[in-house]
Design an enzyme around this catalytic site. Structure first.
Site, PDB file in Angstrom:
ATOM      1  N   MET A   2       0.810  -1.366   0.017  1.00 36.35           N
ATOM      2  CA  MET A   2       0.050   0.033  -0.157  1.00 36.35           C
ATOM      3  C   MET A   2       1.166   1.159  -0.069  1.00 36.35           C
ATOM      4  O   MET A   2       1.689   1.431   0.941  1.00 36.35           O
ATOM      5  CB  MET A   2      -0.895   0.209   1.381  1.00 36.35           C
ATOM      6  CG  MET A   2      -1.766  -1.020   1.375  1.00 36.35           C
ATOM      7  SD  MET A   2      -3.061  -0.933   2.754  1.00 36.35           S
ATOM      8  CE  MET A   2      -1.721  -0.880   4.187  1.00 36.35           C
ATOM      9  N   PRO A   3       1.015   2.088  -0.897  1.00 39.56           N
ATOM     10  CA  PRO A   3       1.823   3.228  -0.973  1.00 39.56           C
ATOM     11  C   PRO A   3       1.119   4.357  -0.159  1.00 39.56           C
ATOM     12  O   PRO A   3      -0.243   4.422  -0.036  1.00 39.56           O
ATOM     13  CB  PRO A   3       1.548   3.744  -2.357  1.00 39.56           C
ATOM     14  CG  PRO A   3       0.331   3.175  -3.142  1.00 39.56           C
ATOM     15  CD  PRO A   3       0.203   1.861  -2.384  1.00 39.56           C
TER      16      PRO A   3
END
Length: 71
Positions: A2-3
């Site tokens: 997950m950025p």
């Protein structure tokens, strides 16, 4: 993965609309460049007090004053 994008700005009146645009475009950029799912992309906007912000070795207000005098 997950950025998470963290954007720091000075606390000089960034509007809710501007923050929404930063969130939208940052999410779009990660989707386009890294092929990340917008549903799992997080954007955090931190507003930093001017007393805690510096540039070129100077507190930002002092830097601005010096550069205004130079113009």
């Amino acid at each position: 993965m997950m950025p998470i994008v963290t954007i720091q700005v000075t606390d000089e009146g960034v509007s809710k609309a501007q923050k929404a645009e930063l969130i939208k475009r940052s999410t779009e950029m990660l989707s386009l460049v890294l092929d990340k799912d917008p549903q799992t992309t997080f954007v955090v906007i931190e507003e930093v007090n001017l007393d805690n912000w510096g540039v070129a070795g100077l507190p930002v207000m002092q830097f601005r004053q010096q550069h205004l005098l130079e113009k």
